[in-house]
Design a protein around this motif. Structure first.
Motif, mmCIF file in Angstrom:
data_model
loop_
_atom_site.group_PDB
_atom_site.id
_atom_site.type_symbol
_atom_site.label_atom_id
_atom_site.label_comp_id
_atom_site.label_asym_id
_atom_site.label_seq_id
_atom_site.Cartn_x
_atom_site.Cartn_y
_atom_site.Cartn_z
ATOM 1 N N GLN A 84 39.135 40.023 -19.827
ATOM 2 C CA GLN A 84 39.626 38.958 -18.939
ATOM 3 C C GLN A 84 38.668 37.775 -18.956
ATOM 4 O OE1 GLN A 84 42.532 39.380 -17.590
ATOM 5 N NE2 GLN A 84 42.844 41.473 -16.859
ATOM 6 N N SER A 85 37.758 37.760 -19.940
ATOM 7 C CA SER A 85 36.676 36.767 -19.936
ATOM 8 C C SER A 85 37.192 35.335 -19.841
ATOM 9 C CB SER A 85 35.839 36.895 -21.215
ATOM 10 O OG SER A 85 35.364 38.206 -21.369
ATOM 11 N N ASP A 86 38.303 35.075 -20.513
ATOM 12 C CA ASP A 86 38.819 33.710 -20.556
ATOM 13 C C ASP A 86 39.796 33.405 -19.434
ATOM 14 O OD1 ASP A 86 38.089 34.731 -23.251
ATOM 15 O OD2 ASP A 86 38.485 32.657 -23.837
ATOM 16 N N GLY A 87 40.205 34.440 -18.730
ATOM 17 C CA GLY A 87 41.284 34.275 -17.763
ATOM 18 C C GLY A 87 40.815 34.027 -16.349
ATOM 19 N N ARG A 88 39.502 33.977 -16.169
ATOM 20 C CA ARG A 88 38.968 33.801 -14.824
ATOM 21 C C ARG A 88 38.038 32.598 -14.778
ATOM 22 N NH1 ARG A 88 42.353 36.931 -14.528
ATOM 23 N NH2 ARG A 88 42.438 39.019 -13.628
ATOM 24 N N ALA A 89 38.022 31.963 -13.630
ATOM 25 C CA ALA A 89 37.090 30.858 -13.397
ATOM 26 C C ALA A 89 36.207 31.273 -12.226
ATOM 27 C CB ALA A 89 37.857 29.582 -13.074
ATOM 28 N N VAL A 90 34.894 31.159 -12.434
ATOM 29 C CA VAL A 90 33.952 31.674 -11.434
ATOM 30 C C VAL A 90 33.024 30.559 -10.969
ATOM 31 C CG1 VAL A 90 32.206 33.438 -10.942
ATOM 32 C CG2 VAL A 90 34.025 33.921 -12.596
ATOM 33 N N LEU A 91 32.787 30.534 -9.672
ATOM 34 C CA LEU A 91 31.834 29.590 -9.075
ATOM 35 C C LEU A 91 30.840 30.369 -8.233
ATOM 36 C CD1 LEU A 91 33.930 26.667 -7.507
ATOM 37 C CD2 LEU A 91 32.470 26.555 -9.533
ATOM 38 N N THR A 92 29.577 29.954 -8.267
ATOM 39 C CA THR A 92 28.585 30.482 -7.346
ATOM 40 C C THR A 92 28.449 29.474 -6.212
ATOM 41 O OG1 THR A 92 27.428 31.526 -9.170
ATOM 42 C CG2 THR A 92 26.207 31.270 -7.110
ATOM 43 N N LEU A 93 28.672 29.936 -4.992
ATOM 44 C CA LEU A 93 28.683 29.038 -3.840
ATOM 45 C C LEU A 93 27.570 29.429 -2.876
ATOM 46 C CD1 LEU A 93 32.543 28.976 -3.213
ATOM 47 C CD2 LEU A 93 31.168 27.344 -4.509
ATOM 48 N N SER A 94 26.848 28.426 -2.422
ATOM 49 C CA SER A 94 25.749 28.704 -1.509
ATOM 50 C C SER A 94 25.499 27.479 -0.628
ATOM 51 C CB SER A 94 24.503 29.069 -2.327
ATOM 52 O OG SER A 94 23.483 29.515 -1.460
ATOM 53 N N GLY A 95 24.421 27.538 0.152
ATOM 54 C CA GLY A 95 24.067 26.407 1.019
ATOM 55 C C GLY A 95 24.149 26.774 2.489
ATOM 56 N N ASP A 96 23.431 25.987 3.304
ATOM 57 C CA ASP A 96 23.371 26.240 4.747
ATOM 58 C C ASP A 96 24.753 26.301 5.387
ATOM 59 O OD1 ASP A 96 20.696 25.967 4.449
ATOM 60 O OD2 ASP A 96 20.567 23.926 5.257
ATOM 61 N N LYS A 97 25.662 25.487 4.878
ATOM 62 C CA LYS A 97 26.970 25.341 5.525
ATOM 63 C C LYS A 97 28.076 26.059 4.768
ATOM 64 C CE LYS A 97 25.685 22.576 8.861
ATOM 65 N NZ LYS A 97 25.716 23.077 10.248
ATOM 66 N N PRO A 133 17.541 30.831 -2.202
ATOM 67 C CA PRO A 133 16.676 30.014 -1.345
ATOM 68 C C PRO A 133 17.415 29.398 -0.157
ATOM 69 C CG PRO A 133 17.014 28.975 -3.498
ATOM 70 C CD PRO A 133 17.570 30.353 -3.589
ATOM 71 N N ASN A 134 18.733 29.188 -0.291
ATOM 72 C CA ASN A 134 19.513 28.614 0.808
ATOM 73 C C ASN A 134 20.328 29.672 1.540
ATOM 74 O OD1 ASN A 134 18.714 25.918 0.423
ATOM 75 N ND2 ASN A 134 20.125 25.753 -1.308
ATOM 76 N N GLY A 135 19.828 30.905 1.512
ATOM 77 C CA GLY A 135 20.545 31.949 2.238
ATOM 78 C C GLY A 135 21.589 32.624 1.379
ATOM 79 N N ALA A 136 22.715 32.968 2.025
ATOM 80 C CA ALA A 136 23.732 33.786 1.367
ATOM 81 C C ALA A 136 24.294 33.088 0.131
ATOM 82 C CB ALA A 136 24.853 34.108 2.342
ATOM 83 N N VAL A 137 24.583 33.896 -0.893
ATOM 84 C CA VAL A 137 25.150 33.403 -2.146
ATOM 85 C C VAL A 137 26.440 34.184 -2.401
ATOM 86 C CG1 VAL A 137 24.814 33.213 -4.637
ATOM 87 C CG2 VAL A 137 22.873 32.853 -3.076
ATOM 88 N N PHE A 138 27.517 33.440 -2.626
ATOM 89 C CA PHE A 138 28.801 34.083 -2.865
ATOM 90 C C PHE A 138 29.314 33.723 -4.261
ATOM 91 C CE2 PHE A 138 28.464 33.300 1.692
ATOM 92 C CZ PHE A 138 28.728 34.558 2.213
ATOM 93 N N GLU A 139 29.893 34.720 -4.915
ATOM 94 C CA GLU A 139 30.573 34.470 -6.191
ATOM 95 C C GLU A 139 32.073 34.449 -5.905
ATOM 96 O OE1 GLU A 139 28.854 33.886 -8.812
ATOM 97 O OE2 GLU A 139 26.954 34.973 -8.671
#
Lengths: 91, 220, 994
Positions: free
Chosen positions: B122-135, B177-183
């Motif tokens: 499924q390597s090409d079929g998904r788009a992934v973002l790493t989201l983080s930050g205080d808010k 460094p900015n707390g929680a990290v979500f994929e």
């Protein structure tokens, strides 16, 4: 509503698709009379109160669930996978 | 199971340039409210992703192989097992996503698992973002129906849900460094609509977008 | 006139350093930060604020809160104009613009107020009775007339320029209301460590404490308030949401909340929404919404200047505004006497206090005496007069003697109703509490409890104690340990004795029960006379309580009058219940992000950029954007383009994106078995490396979907579905596996997104393809015949899948590559095809060619057709069970008369066919009885140079050569067509196999 998916936890009902009565069992199509199949396809009870019904967690784990719900109060007594899992099988 | 990314660029005919799922959607830099970014988004590119599905009772053998080869514990609940460079994310009963940080050797990884699970690349079929930050939680609350409070969604928790009518697979990585990290992983075809929702939701807090070099490849 | 002539010189919770100018009906006024529009209008002596809904009566400000039925205005201007905004909760801001509603030509001189003179004709049931006949008059005459005469403000004519959001929150304890009970509850729960959200509709927390001069523990209540807010702010898991109305209670602890994030500003700051609609999931909730004061029904009770007594206190104490200089108080409760006290303290003259009770507390009598207010015990106000502003009330004593007193303010109190609306959102009916003469919450929704005035416990001491106790209990319910019990708070004494009077009969003029819907006591009487006595009938017949305020100030009086008329008690008469939303919610807030382009997600194929670069015109296909056709320079209409694309494919080669088709990877020992059971045809014998067309039915025997499925390995298949049905088919397969046949070993996953797929079609397709695939793969007709399906490589080792399948009827292939290479694949194919004149084609050309071949598609797979209807009945295997097998054989579905698929062409080849046209025999009238079927799909064939159609016709297959009419009443079409074979091009299929 919130449906307690046995796999994912309590989730908003908008993640699920409703099908209806979980009780009818599909007759074997090679043997079933048209009347028996007709009952299976169309005949549904519509009880006011406790009801076992099928929900599909399409926006979640893709599991079909049997949810036991009171149709008058929407209180949910149980939500179980429609597919029986053997002991020791994957969750 | 073969894999495109294992082929070196040299072996490929000219013109066969891969195009990222985020090409033409993300642009590097910041947008929204001025000042320090309350939210950061980093595009993930070049991940190896495969769905693994076991037959009834087949999880034990897969768990053993995962542990032995990758040191990953097969989760039986909505969790993500994460090691350096790889992750194993629960994807439904008897189903997982196996993820590698890059595609080098991914085909070999999958080869090693063949026979233990039905495998689909499924390597090409998904788009992934790493989201983080205080808010980040405040931004995600504008559509995410999952409780991401630390007391309810600890490191390693995962969920399959929908946001803005878009199917989303998400999990919480180790804190940064900015707390929680979500994929956040969405279907490739939905990447644009997902970004439309996310960028509208994050603008209030200011958002910094990072695109790794590998991701810039492709027309867009 | 001096600025703000009715503003008190000191006091109040307004910021006198921040003057805010605003306009009402074009005239400029000034108020202060902390004002509402209502308090600022009153400060400026503006009493007349609107005209009523039906009679266009002059109306003022009745209340100081969310219950306001009268002071409804249009707020803001232009695209941001918002009708029916309650001035009593509209926070004042600098530059605010408001206009009165329902007046024509002006507020002070309203021509339509003649409605009031003809009032006898506009009584309850008026609409039902008057406009019955003739029906055609409704649209042309009655409705426009009514809409002009009776309305509720005007919606903005332009798109709202602001944006709105939806949001989700989770908490242990949700506290609804930020008055003393709510704050005490939030504090108790918050101290235990629970996650708490406190919502209050006001922009300032404190609830009734803001409107009253009260003491807690011997100190001004404001000190307790400040300390409590400070402590709440210090607790990390306590969230305070001001300007947030909990408007609905839904199942399983879901609460609907609208947060007016930026309604207090003329324009929201950039990147910020105007409003945000929250869905809060709470394990427990405490309703501490306070109470709403009740008016009394008497003649002229809607005159501007008649105001609820508690509201008067709020304007005096919170906003430092005198709503009048010469007041009369009309109260049936001790509570109303506090208004006399506060008015006098603020410098108003209280001319009289009128109380229907004969026995009055001695302390209150002494207070009146000190103030100099004349006490009328055992008396009522029988009428108020003055038209656009109150100037006089008539007081009637027990003997019937009347006396008139001049005044510009009448403060009315008739006790309080608990604000219990949210408790009945799940169908629970409030119950009557005789001790407080009010309905109190009945059975509570699961997880919700009610504290303080909302529970009918009206004293401040009760509110504080209730809140603290319930906050603690709620936290314990959520698994938190209670902190040490909070000590009970001491409060100053307050009078709550009450003997309500619901209406005063015999006054001159209309006596209103429901101000917003203009329902009078006479309307209730009429309803009783005509037999509409049950409360639900009363409500619908008179429209009592059906306005946007849901009768917050009116229902109880209506019920009480009906009880009196039917000689029943109020509990015997019963009450209607409340539905969400508690107060109106803008549809924009509920839509949030989902408007315009973001109404729903859009899916883009991995080849989208390529299509765009080719100049494609896109069409929405479900959620997908698909290339419809690719106009070239100079082509001015779509048909020219499509004809070129079709001819290019039939005569050379074309390229079309088909990435949007659903693709399901099916593995497992029983992979072939599940196909046997979901498709009507056989699969076990399909060799590895081959594709086959499959058709699946629903269990009721009708066609669900079709597509080709390929066998990639002994236990490995790849199913394709139509673009539209991809999700539905996946759900169906999961149902078959998990519910019907759980013991089968099948493992399925959607791989739709992983593969970019292109159709290469036309006599030169092979030649083009050979330029793209890696050279070791032999795709000659012998090595790779029709319906071959294999894994190959392209571009020097990129994995790909090649299928020799055709929708166009030409030599054709579908090539799939990992989606990252989709763009590159299209460009490589175009480059390889250039010497062969390759042409990009879209869904239109695809559609033309499939009609030329008689292939069914979405128009035929309508959910109302069987395999037999589509000429595919012979595919149904008799040797196995499959979904739909039994029901497809039902008598009505197999009778010869049933319309089946066949082709059509116009007798006059120049004529255009229309999809949707119905078939009627020549010479017969176009009636339902003569209907023989309908045209499902049409297209112009550039090969045949005429229009062609597919349709469903009675006995279709046996009628080739006959003529029939295709009647299209929608477009006035009625043409003669010839029934023909549905395969228009290459009926032998020789082109497929070259």
């Amino acid at each position: 509503m919130r449906i307690p998916c046995p796999h994912c936890g309590a989730r908003d009902a908008q993640e699920f698709t409703y099908l209806g009565d979980a009780n009818p069992k599909r007759p074997d199509g090679m043997e079933a009379t048209e009347a028996a199949m007709f009952d299976y396809v169309y005949q549904r009870d519509n009880p006011a109160g406790r009801f076992r019904e099928l929900w599909y967690h399409g926006a979640g784990c893709h599991a079909w669930l049997v949810v036991t719900r009171d149709t008058k109060t929407h209180a949910i007594e149980a939500a179980e996978p429609a597919k029986p899992t053997k002991a020791g099988a994957a969750a | 199971m073969s894999d495109a990314a294992t082929k070196s660029d040299a072996a490929m005919k000219p013109g066969w340039t891969p195009r990222s799922a985020w090409a033409g959607i993300l642009s590097e830099g910041s947008f929204g409210a001025k000042g320090p970014a309350g939210v950061t988004a980093t595009a993930r590119e070049g991940l190896g992703i495969a769905s693994l599905i076991v037959a009834e009772g087949g999880d034990a053998a897969l768990a053993k192989a995962m542990k032995a080869r990758f040191g990953l514990a097969l989760p039986s609940t909505p969790q993500a097992a994460i090691s350096a460079g790889r992750a194993l994310v629960w994807a439904g009963p008897g189903q997982w996503l196996f993820i590698a940080g890059d595609r080098g050797g991914f085909a070999d990884d999958l080869q090693a698992l063949s026979g233990l699970a039905a495998i689909a690349d499924q390597s090409d079929g998904r788009a992934v973002l790493t989201l983080s930050g205080d808010k980040i939680r405040a931004a995600l609350a504008k559509g995410c129906m999952i409780d991401l409070h630390p007391s309810a969604f600890s490191v390693g928790s995962s969920a399959l849900t929908s946001i803005a009518h878009i199917g989303v697979h998400l999990w919480r990585a180790e804190d940064g460094p900015n707390g929680a990290v979500f994929e956040f992983m969405v279907a490739r075809s939905m990447a644009g609509s997902f970004w439309s929702w996310f960028s509208a939701s994050a603008a209030e807090f200011g958002c910094q977008v990072t695109i790794p070099r590998a991701c810039r490849v492709g027309r867009g | 006139m001096s600025s703000q002539p009715f503003r008190l010189s000191a006091g109040g919770l307004i910021d006198r350093t921040q003057a805010q100018s605003f306009r009402f009906d074009g005239k400029r006024y000034e108020g202060y930060a902390g004002d509402t529009l209502a308090s600022a209008l009153l400060a400026n002596g503006v009493r007349l604020v609107g005209r009523s809904f039906k009679y266009h009566r002059p109306r003022g400000i009745l209340s100081a809160g969310a219950e306001e039925p009268n002071a409804l205005v249009e707020l803001r201007a232009g695209a941001r104009r918002e009708p029916n905004t309650r001035a009593t909760v509209a926070e004042l801001y600098h530059g605010l613009e408001a206009r009165s509603q329902n007046r024509w030509p002006s507020l002070a001189f309203d021509l339509l107020s003649v409605n009031s003179l003809f009032g006898a004709g506009l009584v309850a049931g008026f609409y039902y009775k008057t406009f019955m006949w003739p029906a055609a008059f409704w649209e042309k005459l009655y409705e426009p007339l009514i809409r002009r005469a009776a309305g509720l403000g005007r919606a903005a004519p332009h798109e709202d320029p602001d944006h709105y959001e939806k949001a989700f929150a989770f908490c242990d304890v949700l506290v609804i209301g930020g008055g003393p009970a709510g704050l005490a509850a939030a504090l108790a729960a918050g101290r235990s460590g629970a996650r708490v959200i406190l919502c209050d509709e006001d922009f300032r927390l404190g609830g009734a404490l803001l409107a009253e001069k009260r003491e807690i523990d011997g100190r001004p209540a404001a000190e307790w308030l400040a300390a409590t807010l400070a402590e709440l702010a210090s607790l990390p898991d306590v969230t305070i949401m001001p300007r947030s109305t909990v408007y609905g209670v839904y199942d399983h602890g879901i609460y609907g909340v609208v947060e007016r994030v930026n309604d207090h500003l003329p324009v929201p700051p950039v990147h910020q929404p105007r409003q945000r609609a929250w869905r809060i999931n709470a394990k427990r909730a405490i309703l501490a919404a306070g109470a709403i004061e009740r008016p009394i029904v008497f003649a002229g009770n809607d005159t501007p200047g008649v105001m609820l007594a508690g509201a008067v206190r709020a304007y005096v104490n919170r906003y430092a505004v005198l709503p009048g200089r010469e007041a009369v108080v009309f109260t049936s409760s001790d509570d109303g006497w506090a208004t006399m006290r506060d008015l006098a303290a603020a410098g108003a003259k209280v001319a009289a206090i009128v109380d229907p009770r004969v026995e009055i507390d001695a302390g209150l009598m002494a207070l009146a005496s000190r103030i100099g207010a004349q006490v009328f015990a055992g008396s009522v106000v029988s009428s108020a007069s003055g038209g656009r502003a109150l100037d006089r009330v008539t007081i009637r004593d027990a003997s019937g003697r009347e006396q008139s007193i001049a005044c510009d303010l009448l403060a009315v109190s008739n006790g309080w109703n608990p604000t219990l609306h949210l408790t009945s959102h799940q169908n629970s009916r409030p119950v009557w509490d005789e001790a407080i003469h009010a309905f109190v919450p009945g059975q509570m929704p699961a997880g919700l409890s009610v504290a303080g005035s909302a529970a009918g416990r009206f004293s401040l001491a009760q509110a504080l104690a209730d809140g603290a106790r319930q906050g603690t209990e709620a936290a314990i319910d959520c698994g938190f340990a209670a902190k040490a019990e909070l000590p009970p708070r001491k409060t100053d004494p307050e009078g709550i004795a009450l003997s309500p009077v619901w209406r005063v009969k015999g006054g001159k003029g209309k006596a209103f029960v429901d101000f917003q819907n203009d329902v009078t006591d006479k309307d209730v009487e009429l309803a009783a006379r005509e037999g509409f006595k049950p409360v639900e009938h009363l409500k619908r017949y008179t429209t009592l309580g059906m306005a946007t305020d849901q009768g917050k100030t009116s229902n109880i009086a209506g019920l009480a009058i009906m009880a009196e008329l039917t000689a029943k008690t109020i509990p015997e008469t019963g009450t209607t219940i409340f539905r969400p939303p508690y107060t109106p919610v803008a549809i924009g807030a509920l839509g949030g992000h989902h408007r315009g382009r973001d109404f729903r997600p859009t899916r883009l194929a991995p080849t989208h950029q390529w299509s765009q670069d080719q100049g494609a015109v896109f069409v929405e296909s479900g959620a997908w954007m698909r290339a419809q056709y690719y106009p070239k320079a100079g082509e001015t209409d779509w048909l020219t383009t499509v004809n070129r694309e079709v001819l290019a494919v039939r005569n050379g080669v074309g390229l079309c994106d088909v990435s949007t088709l659903g693709k399901i990877d099916i593995q497992g020992a029983d992979a072939a078995e599940i196909l046997e059971r979901v498709y009507i045809n056989g699969w076990k014998a399909l060799p590895v490396g081959k594709a086959r067309y499959g058709l699946m039915l629903r269990e009721d025997g009708f066609v669900m979907d079709d597509g080709t499925t390929s066998r990639l390995g002994e236990t490995h298949f790849l199913m394709t579905t139509t673009t539209a049905n991809a999700g539905k088919v996946m759900q169906h397969l999961e149902f078959c596996h998990q519910v019907l046949w759980p013991s089968l070993d099948i493992r399925m996953v959607s791989v739709s997104e992983q593969w970019a797929q292109a159709a290469i079609a036309g006599p030169k397709a092979r030649a083009v393809l050979q330029g793209v695939i890696d050279p070791q793969h032999d795709i000659s007709n012998e090595a790779f015949p029709y319906l071959a399906a294999r894994e190959i490589t392209v571009g020097g080792g990129i994995p790909a899948r090649l299928f020799r399948i055709s929708f166009s009827g030409e030599l054709a292939y579908e090539l799939a590559v990992p989606a990252d290479y989709g763009d590159a694949m299209m460009r490589a194919l175009m480059a390889a095809g250039e010497p062969h004149g390759i042409c990009a084609y879209g869904t239109e050309a695809l559609g033309v060619m499939r009609i030329e071949k008689g292939h069914v598609a979405g128009n035929e797979l309508s959910g109302q057709t069987t395999a037999r209807d589509l000429g595919l009945g012979k595919m149904m295997s008799s040797k196995k069970d499959f979904i739909g097998r039994v029901m497809a054989k039902r008598e009505a579905l197999v009778e010869a008369e049933r319309p089946s698929l066949i082709g059509f062409k116009a007798v006059d080849p120049s004529q255009r066919l229309r999809a949707g046209a119905h078939f009627i025999a020549i010479g017969k009238p176009a009636t339902m009885e003569n209907d023989e079927g309908y045209m499902t799909s049409v297209a112009y064939s550039p090969n045949l140079k005429h229009w062609m159609g597919l349709g469903l016709l009675k006995n279709g297959a046996s009628r080739i050569g006959e003529r029939i009419r295709a009647v299209d009443p929608v477009r006035n079409g009625d043409i003669e067509v010839e029934i023909c074979s549905p395969v228009f091009v290459d009926p032998e299929g020789t082109r497929l196999h070259v």
